[in-house]
Design an enzyme around this catalytic site. Structure first.
Site, PDB file in Angstrom:
ATOM      1  N   TYR A  65      -8.094  -9.739   0.901  1.00 54.66           N
ATOM      2  CA  TYR A  65      -7.816  -8.302   0.830  1.00 54.66           C
ATOM      3  C   TYR A  65      -6.574  -8.044  -0.025  1.00 54.66           C
ATOM      4  CZ  TYR A  65      -6.044  -3.722   1.978  1.00 54.66           C
ATOM      5  OH  TYR A  65      -5.541  -2.446   1.859  1.00 54.66           O
ATOM      6  N   VAL A 122       3.934  -6.974 -12.078  1.00 61.37           N
ATOM      7  CA  VAL A 122       5.320  -7.423 -12.268  1.00 61.37           C
ATOM      8  C   VAL A 122       5.606  -8.623 -11.359  1.00 61.37           C
ATOM      9  CG1 VAL A 122       7.756  -6.778 -12.059  1.00 61.37           C
ATOM     10  CG2 VAL A 122       6.091  -5.122 -12.926  1.00 61.37           C
ATOM     11  N   ARG A 123       5.909  -9.753 -11.968  1.00 57.58           N
ATOM     12  CA  ARG A 123       6.200 -10.979 -11.206  1.00 57.58           C
ATOM     13  C   ARG A 123       7.495 -11.659 -11.638  1.00 57.58           C
ATOM     14  NH1 ARG A 123       2.475  -8.815  -9.398  1.00 57.58           N
ATOM     15  NH2 ARG A 123       0.456  -9.613  -8.687  1.00 57.58           N
ATOM     16  N   ALA A 154      -0.619  -1.707   2.004  1.00 60.26           N
ATOM     17  CA  ALA A 154      -1.148  -1.322   3.315  1.00 60.26           C
ATOM     18  C   ALA A 154      -1.105  -2.479   4.312  1.00 60.26           C
ATOM     19  CB  ALA A 154      -2.584  -0.833   3.157  1.00 60.26           C
ATOM     20  N   ARG A 200     -14.549  -3.666  -4.155  1.00 64.49           N
ATOM     21  CA  ARG A 200     -13.811  -4.925  -3.985  1.00 64.49           C
ATOM     22  C   ARG A 200     -14.749  -5.928  -3.316  1.00 64.49           C
ATOM     23  NH1 ARG A 200      -8.549  -1.645  -1.566  1.00 64.49           N
ATOM     24  NH2 ARG A 200      -8.500  -0.109  -3.265  1.00 64.49           N
ATOM     25  N   ASP A 202       3.905   0.289 -12.093  1.00 68.44           N
ATOM     26  CA  ASP A 202       3.466  -0.455 -10.910  1.00 68.44           C
ATOM     27  C   ASP A 202       2.288  -1.329 -11.339  1.00 68.44           C
ATOM     28  OD1 ASP A 202       2.929  -1.017  -8.065  1.00 68.44           O
ATOM     29  OD2 ASP A 202       1.233   0.336  -8.295  1.00 68.44           O
ATOM     30  N   THR A 260      -0.999   9.274  -4.114  1.00 70.54           N
ATOM     31  CA  THR A 260      -1.972   8.410  -4.793  1.00 70.54           C
ATOM     32  C   THR A 260      -3.172   9.249  -5.210  1.00 70.54           C
ATOM     33  OG1 THR A 260      -1.250   6.413  -3.664  1.00 70.54           O
ATOM     34  CG2 THR A 260      -3.500   6.418  -4.508  1.00 70.54           C
ATOM     35  N   SER A 265       0.008   3.413 -12.720  1.00 71.17           N
ATOM     36  CA  SER A 265      -0.578   2.455 -11.777  1.00 71.17           C
ATOM     37  C   SER A 265      -2.084   2.444 -11.931  1.00 71.17           C
ATOM     38  CB  SER A 265      -0.209   2.863 -10.344  1.00 71.17           C
ATOM     39  OG  SER A 265      -0.937   2.111  -9.390  1.00 71.17           O
ATOM     40  N   LEU A 276       1.172   8.834   0.007  1.00 76.53           N
ATOM     41  CA  LEU A 276       0.249   9.729   0.696  1.00 76.53           C
ATOM     42  C   LEU A 276      -1.165   9.653   0.124  1.00 76.53           C
ATOM     43  CD1 LEU A 276       0.100  12.111   2.795  1.00 76.53           C
ATOM     44  CD2 LEU A 276       0.452  13.639   0.841  1.00 76.53           C
ATOM     45  N   TYR A 277      -2.140   9.460   1.033  1.00 73.65           N
ATOM     46  CA  TYR A 277      -3.542   9.707   0.706  1.00 73.65           C
ATOM     47  C   TYR A 277      -3.878  11.078   1.275  1.00 73.65           C
ATOM     48  CZ  TYR A 277      -4.424   4.790  -0.494  1.00 73.65           C
ATOM     49  OH  TYR A 277      -4.420   3.563  -1.093  1.00 73.65           O
ATOM     50  N   LYS A 302       1.050   9.075  -8.454  1.00 71.98           N
ATOM     51  CA  LYS A 302       0.817   7.637  -8.621  1.00 71.98           C
ATOM     52  C   LYS A 302      -0.642   7.382  -9.000  1.00 71.98           C
ATOM     53  CE  LYS A 302       1.136   3.263  -6.032  1.00 71.98           C
ATOM     54  NZ  LYS A 302      -0.290   2.862  -5.923  1.00 71.98           N
ATOM     55  N   SER A 307       3.259   2.761   2.928  1.00 73.39           N
ATOM     56  CA  SER A 307       1.868   3.180   2.772  1.00 73.39           C
ATOM     57  C   SER A 307       1.435   4.113   3.899  1.00 73.39           C
ATOM     58  CB  SER A 307       0.965   1.938   2.769  1.00 73.39           C
ATOM     59  OG  SER A 307      -0.397   2.304   2.846  1.00 73.39           O
ATOM     60  N   HIS A 313      -3.651   0.916  -9.377  1.00 73.31           N
ATOM     61  CA  HIS A 313      -3.902   0.572  -7.973  1.00 73.31           C
ATOM     62  C   HIS A 313      -4.034  -0.944  -7.801  1.00 73.31           C
ATOM     63  CE1 HIS A 313      -4.947   2.928  -4.232  1.00 73.31           C
ATOM     64  NE2 HIS A 313      -5.109   1.709  -3.803  1.00 73.31           N
TER      65      HIS A 313
END
Length: 370
Positions: free
Chosen positions: A24, A288-289, A79, A164, A285, A155, A252, A128-129, A230, A106, A254
Protein backbone atom coordinates in the site's frame (compact mmCIF):
# COMPACT_ATOMS: atom_id res chain seq x y z
CA UNK A 1 23.98 -2.06 9.44
CA UNK A 2 24.36 1.70 9.64
CA UNK A 3 21.77 3.62 7.63
CA UNK A 4 23.58 6.15 5.46
CA UNK A 5 20.78 7.35 3.19
CA UNK A 6 17.01 7.63 3.08
CA UNK A 7 16.54 4.92 0.43
CA UNK A 8 17.87 2.20 2.75
CA UNK A 9 14.81 2.46 4.96
CA UNK A 10 12.55 1.05 2.28
CA UNK A 11 14.27 -2.35 2.28
CA UNK A 12 14.00 -2.53 6.08
CA UNK A 13 10.31 -1.55 5.95
CA UNK A 14 9.68 -4.24 3.34
CA UNK A 15 11.11 -6.89 5.69
CA UNK A 16 9.20 -5.66 8.74
CA UNK A 17 5.75 -4.84 7.36
CA UNK A 18 2.98 -7.22 6.30
CA UNK A 19 2.89 -7.46 2.50
CA UNK A 20 -0.48 -5.70 2.24
CA UNK A 21 0.79 -2.71 4.23
CA UNK A 22 4.17 -2.43 2.49
CA UNK A 23 2.53 -2.68 -0.93
CA UNK A 24 0.00 0.00 0.00
CA UNK A 25 2.75 2.46 0.94
CA UNK A 26 5.16 1.55 -1.86
CA UNK A 27 3.07 1.00 -4.96
CA UNK A 28 1.77 3.30 -7.67
CA UNK A 29 -1.01 3.19 -10.23
CA UNK A 30 -1.28 0.70 -13.09
CA UNK A 31 2.10 0.17 -14.86
CA UNK A 32 3.85 2.30 -12.20
CA UNK A 33 5.69 4.20 -14.93
CA UNK A 34 5.17 7.53 -13.15
CA UNK A 35 6.24 5.92 -9.86
CA UNK A 36 9.68 5.15 -11.34
CA UNK A 37 9.76 8.44 -13.26
CA UNK A 38 9.20 10.49 -10.07
CA UNK A 39 12.68 9.29 -9.06
CA UNK A 40 14.36 8.89 -12.43
CA UNK A 41 13.60 12.41 -13.62
CA UNK A 42 15.85 13.88 -10.92
CA UNK A 43 18.81 12.06 -12.47
CA UNK A 44 18.36 14.02 -15.70
CA UNK A 45 19.07 17.32 -13.93
CA UNK A 46 22.76 18.10 -13.47
CA UNK A 47 24.55 20.69 -11.35
CA UNK A 48 26.57 23.69 -12.48
CA UNK A 49 28.38 24.36 -9.19
CA UNK A 50 30.12 27.65 -8.51
CA UNK A 51 33.50 27.54 -6.76
CA UNK A 52 35.76 29.71 -4.58
CA UNK A 53 32.87 31.11 -2.58
CA UNK A 54 33.16 31.35 1.20
CA UNK A 55 30.66 28.75 2.44
CA UNK A 56 31.68 28.83 6.11
CA UNK A 57 28.15 29.77 7.11
CA UNK A 58 25.10 28.31 5.40
CA UNK A 59 21.54 29.31 6.27
CA UNK A 60 18.84 26.76 5.45
CA UNK A 61 15.97 28.58 7.16
CA UNK A 62 12.94 29.75 5.23
CA UNK A 63 9.47 31.19 5.79
CA UNK A 64 6.41 29.29 4.60
CA UNK A 65 3.04 31.12 4.73
CA UNK A 66 4.58 33.41 7.35
CA UNK A 67 5.99 30.59 9.51
CA UNK A 68 9.74 30.36 9.94
CA UNK A 69 11.05 26.80 9.62
CA UNK A 70 14.53 25.30 9.85
CA UNK A 71 14.74 24.05 6.25
CA UNK A 72 12.61 23.85 3.09
CA UNK A 73 11.93 20.13 3.69
CA UNK A 74 8.46 19.37 5.05
CA UNK A 75 6.36 16.26 5.66
CA UNK A 76 3.69 15.32 3.13
CA UNK A 77 0.38 13.81 4.23
CA UNK A 78 0.60 10.02 4.29
CA UNK A 79 -2.43 8.04 5.37
CA UNK A 80 -2.83 5.43 8.11
CA UNK A 81 0.61 5.69 9.70
CA UNK A 82 -0.22 3.34 12.57
CA UNK A 83 -0.07 0.52 10.02
CA UNK A 84 3.67 1.31 9.89
CA UNK A 85 4.27 1.72 13.63
CA UNK A 86 2.06 1.70 16.76
CA UNK A 87 2.84 5.38 17.45
CA UNK A 88 2.00 6.39 13.87
CA UNK A 89 1.25 10.07 13.43
CA UNK A 90 2.25 10.85 17.04
CA UNK A 91 5.83 9.84 16.28
CA UNK A 92 5.86 11.73 12.99
CA UNK A 93 4.50 14.89 14.62
CA UNK A 94 7.17 14.81 17.33
CA UNK A 95 9.94 14.19 14.80
CA UNK A 96 8.80 17.09 12.59
CA UNK A 97 8.54 19.40 15.58
CA UNK A 98 12.02 18.41 16.80
CA UNK A 99 13.41 19.16 13.32
CA UNK A 100 11.71 22.55 13.28
CA UNK A 101 9.65 21.83 10.21
CA UNK A 102 6.04 21.37 9.08
CA UNK A 103 4.03 18.15 9.26
CA UNK A 104 0.92 17.70 7.10
CA UNK A 105 -1.66 15.39 8.67
CA UNK A 106 -3.75 13.23 6.34
CA UNK A 107 -7.55 13.26 6.51
CA UNK A 108 -7.17 9.49 6.59
CA UNK A 109 -4.85 9.47 9.59
CA UNK A 110 -5.05 6.82 12.28
CA UNK A 111 -4.65 9.63 14.83
CA UNK A 112 -7.06 12.57 15.05
CA UNK A 113 -6.22 16.25 14.68
CA UNK A 114 -6.73 16.65 18.44
CA UNK A 115 -4.41 13.73 19.24
CA UNK A 116 -1.66 15.08 16.99
CA UNK A 117 -2.05 18.54 18.56
CA UNK A 118 -1.63 16.92 22.00
CA UNK A 119 1.94 15.82 21.13
CA UNK A 120 3.12 19.37 21.79
CA UNK A 121 3.97 22.49 19.82
CA UNK A 122 4.67 22.40 16.11
CA UNK A 123 3.57 23.93 12.81
CA UNK A 124 1.06 21.58 11.21
CA UNK A 125 -1.05 21.64 8.07
CA UNK A 126 -4.16 19.54 7.53
CA UNK A 127 -4.72 17.65 4.27
CA UNK A 128 -8.35 17.60 3.26
CA UNK A 129 -10.41 15.27 1.09
CA UNK A 130 -13.82 16.68 0.28
CA UNK A 131 -16.59 14.27 1.26
CA UNK A 132 -20.03 14.24 -0.31
CA UNK A 133 -21.44 15.44 3.00
CA UNK A 134 -20.21 19.04 3.23
CA UNK A 135 -21.18 19.20 6.91
CA UNK A 136 -18.51 16.57 7.59
CA UNK A 137 -15.98 18.71 5.72
CA UNK A 138 -16.92 21.89 7.57
CA UNK A 139 -16.76 20.09 10.92
CA UNK A 140 -13.33 18.66 10.11
CA UNK A 141 -11.92 22.03 9.03
CA UNK A 142 -13.21 23.66 12.21
CA UNK A 143 -11.62 20.91 14.31
CA UNK A 144 -8.30 21.41 12.55
CA UNK A 145 -8.51 25.16 13.20
CA UNK A 146 -9.30 24.62 16.88
CA UNK A 147 -6.43 22.15 17.18
CA UNK A 148 -4.03 24.84 15.98
CA UNK A 149 -3.39 23.67 12.43
CA UNK A 150 -2.12 26.50 10.24
CA UNK A 151 -3.21 25.67 6.69
CA UNK A 152 -5.43 23.36 4.65
CA UNK A 153 -3.81 21.27 1.91
CA UNK A 154 -6.76 20.51 -0.35
CA UNK A 155 -6.18 17.35 -2.40
CA UNK A 156 -7.75 17.91 -5.81
CA UNK A 157 -6.56 14.95 -7.90
CA UNK A 158 -8.73 12.23 -6.36
CA UNK A 159 -12.34 12.42 -7.61
CA UNK A 160 -11.85 8.66 -7.93
CA UNK A 161 -9.06 6.51 -6.58
CA UNK A 162 -6.35 5.51 -9.08
CA UNK A 163 -6.08 1.85 -10.05
CA UNK A 164 -3.52 0.49 -7.61
CA UNK A 165 -3.18 -3.10 -8.65
CA UNK A 166 -1.19 -4.21 -5.61
CA UNK A 167 -4.09 -3.10 -3.40
CA UNK A 168 -6.56 -4.96 -5.61
CA UNK A 169 -4.49 -8.17 -5.45
CA UNK A 170 -4.06 -7.84 -1.68
CA UNK A 171 -7.72 -6.89 -1.10
CA UNK A 172 -6.35 -3.94 0.86
CA UNK A 173 -8.28 -2.96 3.97
CA UNK A 174 -7.43 -1.01 7.11
CA UNK A 175 -6.44 -3.55 9.80
CA UNK A 176 -9.36 -4.18 12.21
CA UNK A 177 -7.55 -2.71 15.25
CA UNK A 178 -7.24 0.70 13.51
CA UNK A 179 -9.74 3.37 12.49
CA UNK A 180 -9.67 6.59 10.49
CA UNK A 181 -9.65 8.64 13.68
CA UNK A 182 -10.87 11.93 12.22
CA UNK A 183 -14.15 10.26 11.25
CA UNK A 184 -14.85 8.28 14.43
CA UNK A 185 -18.42 8.68 15.57
CA UNK A 186 -19.59 9.84 12.14
CA UNK A 187 -21.83 7.47 10.25
CA UNK A 188 -19.68 7.30 7.12
CA UNK A 189 -19.33 3.60 6.56
CA UNK A 190 -16.19 1.58 7.15
CA UNK A 191 -13.30 0.54 4.98
CA UNK A 192 -14.49 -3.04 4.78
CA UNK A 193 -13.24 -5.98 2.77
CA UNK A 194 -14.29 -5.61 -0.84
CA UNK A 195 -13.96 -7.52 -4.09
CA UNK A 196 -10.95 -5.39 -4.93
CA UNK A 197 -9.36 -2.62 -2.82
CA UNK A 198 -11.33 -1.76 0.30
CA UNK A 199 -9.96 1.78 0.08
CA UNK A 200 -11.16 2.19 -3.52
CA UNK A 201 -14.66 1.10 -2.48
CA UNK A 202 -14.61 3.50 0.48
CA UNK A 203 -13.53 6.41 -1.74
CA UNK A 204 -16.23 5.60 -4.30
CA UNK A 205 -18.82 5.79 -1.54
CA UNK A 206 -17.59 8.88 0.29
CA UNK A 207 -15.46 11.25 -1.78
CA UNK A 208 -17.23 13.88 -3.88
CA UNK A 209 -16.59 13.46 -7.60
CA UNK A 210 -18.22 16.81 -8.32
CA UNK A 211 -15.39 18.72 -6.60
CA UNK A 212 -14.56 21.85 -8.65
CA UNK A 213 -13.05 25.33 -8.34
CA UNK A 214 -16.29 26.60 -6.80
CA UNK A 215 -15.53 24.37 -3.80
CA UNK A 216 -12.20 26.14 -3.30
CA UNK A 217 -14.22 29.35 -3.05
CA UNK A 218 -16.68 27.65 -0.66
CA UNK A 219 -13.82 26.51 1.59
CA UNK A 220 -12.66 30.14 1.82
CA UNK A 221 -16.08 31.04 3.23
CA UNK A 222 -15.84 28.52 6.08
CA UNK A 223 -12.21 29.02 7.16
CA UNK A 224 -9.67 31.80 7.44
CA UNK A 225 -6.82 29.29 7.07
CA UNK A 226 -4.74 29.56 3.90
CA UNK A 227 -5.63 26.92 1.33
CA UNK A 228 -2.92 25.10 -0.60
CA UNK A 229 -4.13 23.31 -3.73
CA UNK A 230 -2.40 19.93 -3.86
CA UNK A 231 -2.35 18.05 -7.15
CA UNK A 232 -1.62 20.72 -9.76
CA UNK A 233 0.74 19.70 -12.60
CA UNK A 234 -0.20 22.05 -15.47
CA UNK A 235 0.14 25.77 -16.18
CA UNK A 236 -3.59 26.01 -16.93
CA UNK A 237 -4.58 24.75 -13.49
CA UNK A 238 -1.86 26.82 -11.84
CA UNK A 239 -3.38 30.00 -13.30
CA UNK A 240 -6.85 28.90 -12.14
CA UNK A 241 -5.46 28.32 -8.63
CA UNK A 242 -4.21 31.91 -8.60
CA UNK A 243 -7.56 33.23 -9.90
CA UNK A 244 -9.48 31.27 -7.26
CA UNK A 245 -7.51 32.62 -4.32
CA UNK A 246 -5.27 29.69 -3.42
CA UNK A 247 -2.53 30.57 -0.93
CA UNK A 248 -0.11 28.17 -2.59
CA UNK A 249 0.24 25.21 -4.93
CA UNK A 250 1.66 21.78 -4.22
CA UNK A 251 2.86 20.25 -7.48
CA UNK A 252 1.93 16.62 -6.87
CA UNK A 253 0.89 13.52 -8.79
CA UNK A 254 -0.24 11.86 -5.55
CA UNK A 255 2.95 9.84 -5.27
CA UNK A 256 2.21 8.39 -8.74
CA UNK A 257 -0.84 6.66 -7.24
CA UNK A 258 -3.57 8.27 -9.36
CA UNK A 259 -3.14 8.69 -13.13
CA UNK A 260 -0.17 6.79 -14.56
CA UNK A 261 1.89 8.38 -17.37
CA UNK A 262 1.66 11.88 -16.00
CA UNK A 263 5.05 13.59 -15.78
CA UNK A 264 7.26 13.32 -12.74
CA UNK A 265 6.51 16.27 -10.47
CA UNK A 266 10.05 17.65 -10.89
CA UNK A 267 9.36 17.74 -14.67
CA UNK A 268 6.03 19.56 -14.17
CA UNK A 269 7.38 22.03 -11.61
CA UNK A 270 8.88 24.70 -13.85
CA UNK A 271 5.76 24.99 -16.01
CA UNK A 272 3.69 25.67 -12.89
CA UNK A 273 6.23 28.11 -11.42
CA UNK A 274 6.32 30.13 -14.66
CA UNK A 275 2.52 30.21 -14.83
CA UNK A 276 2.04 31.69 -11.35
CA UNK A 277 4.64 34.43 -11.96
CA UNK A 278 5.57 34.72 -8.30
CA UNK A 279 2.02 35.46 -7.16
CA UNK A 280 1.99 32.53 -4.74
CA UNK A 281 4.49 29.93 -3.50
CA UNK A 282 4.83 26.63 -5.35
CA UNK A 283 5.92 23.47 -3.54
CA UNK A 284 7.06 20.10 -4.86
CA UNK A 285 5.81 16.73 -3.63
CA UNK A 286 6.98 13.44 -5.14
CA UNK A 287 10.17 11.45 -5.52
CA UNK A 288 12.37 13.48 -3.18
CA UNK A 289 14.90 11.13 -1.55
CA UNK A 290 18.14 13.16 -1.44
CA UNK A 291 19.35 16.59 -0.44
CA UNK A 292 20.41 16.98 -4.08
CA UNK A 293 16.75 16.54 -5.07
CA UNK A 294 15.75 19.38 -2.73
CA UNK A 295 18.34 21.70 -4.30
CA UNK A 296 17.15 20.84 -7.82
CA UNK A 297 13.54 21.60 -6.88
CA UNK A 298 14.48 24.97 -5.41
CA UNK A 299 16.62 25.79 -8.47
CA UNK A 300 13.52 25.18 -10.60
CA UNK A 301 11.50 27.61 -8.50
CA UNK A 302 9.99 25.58 -5.65
CA UNK A 303 9.65 27.33 -2.30
CA UNK A 304 10.07 23.98 -0.55
CA UNK A 305 9.48 20.24 -0.86
CA UNK A 306 7.33 17.66 0.88
CA UNK A 307 8.47 14.09 1.54
CA UNK A 308 6.08 11.16 1.99
CA UNK A 309 7.33 7.62 1.45
CA UNK A 310 10.63 8.19 3.33
CA UNK A 311 8.54 9.09 6.39
CA UNK A 312 6.43 5.92 6.47
CA UNK A 313 9.37 3.64 5.64
CA UNK A 314 11.59 5.14 8.35
CA UNK A 315 8.64 5.07 10.76
CA UNK A 316 8.19 1.35 10.06
CA UNK A 317 11.90 0.70 10.55
CA UNK A 318 12.69 2.75 13.65
CA UNK A 319 9.63 4.69 14.78
CA UNK A 320 10.13 8.33 15.76
CA UNK A 321 13.93 7.93 15.74
CA UNK A 322 13.74 6.81 12.10
CA UNK A 323 11.73 9.85 11.02
CA UNK A 324 14.13 12.14 12.91
CA UNK A 325 17.06 10.48 11.17
CA UNK A 326 15.48 10.87 7.72
CA UNK A 327 14.96 14.59 8.33
CA UNK A 328 18.51 15.00 9.62
CA UNK A 329 20.07 13.07 6.73
CA UNK A 330 18.13 15.05 4.14
CA UNK A 331 19.03 18.30 5.89
CA UNK A 332 22.73 17.37 5.97
CA UNK A 333 22.75 16.32 2.31
CA UNK A 334 20.97 19.51 1.28
CA UNK A 335 23.39 21.68 3.24
CA UNK A 336 26.34 19.87 1.64
CA UNK A 337 24.82 20.34 -1.84
CA UNK A 338 24.46 24.06 -1.14
CA UNK A 339 28.07 24.31 0.03
CA UNK A 340 29.45 22.43 -2.96
CA UNK A 341 27.33 24.56 -5.31
CA UNK A 342 28.51 27.80 -3.74
CA UNK A 343 25.19 28.80 -2.14
CA UNK A 344 25.04 30.24 1.38
CA UNK A 345 21.30 30.85 1.58
CA UNK A 346 18.21 29.65 -0.23
CA UNK A 347 17.97 32.95 -2.11
CA UNK A 348 21.34 32.22 -3.74
CA UNK A 349 20.05 29.00 -5.35
CA UNK A 350 19.23 29.92 -8.96
CA UNK A 351 18.23 28.32 -12.24
CA UNK A 352 21.85 28.82 -13.37
CA UNK A 353 22.99 26.23 -10.81
CA UNK A 354 21.44 23.41 -12.82
CA UNK A 355 21.13 22.22 -16.39
CA UNK A 356 18.26 20.01 -17.53
CA UNK A 357 17.83 17.80 -20.56
CA UNK A 358 15.07 20.11 -21.80
CA UNK A 359 17.27 23.22 -21.80
CA UNK A 360 18.54 24.60 -25.08
CA UNK A 361 22.28 23.93 -25.49
CA UNK A 362 24.14 26.47 -23.36
CA UNK A 363 26.18 27.72 -26.29
CA UNK A 364 22.98 28.72 -28.02
CA UNK A 365 21.64 30.43 -24.92
CA UNK A 366 24.70 32.56 -24.30
CA UNK A 367 25.78 33.22 -27.90
CA UNK A 368 25.93 36.93 -28.66
CA UNK A 369 23.29 38.27 -31.01
CA UNK A 370 24.74 39.50 -34.28
Amino acid sequence: MEITNVNEYEAIAKQKLPKMVYDYYASGAEDQWTLAENRNAFSRILFRPRILIDVTNIDLTTTILGFKISMPIMLAPTAMQKMAHPEGEYATARAASAAGTIMTLSSWATSSVEEVASTGPGIRFFQLYVYKDRNVVAQLVRRAERAGFKAIALTVDTPRLGRREADIKNRFVLPPYLTLKNFEGLDLGKMDQANDSGLASYVAGQIDRSLSWKDVKWLQTITSLPILVKGVITAEDARLAVQNGAAGIIVSNHGARQLDYVPATIMALEEVVKAVQGRLPVFLDGGVRRGTDVFKALALGAAGVFIGKPVVFSLAAEGEAGVRKVLQMMRDEFELTMALSGCRSLSEITRNHIVTDWDAPRAARIAPRL
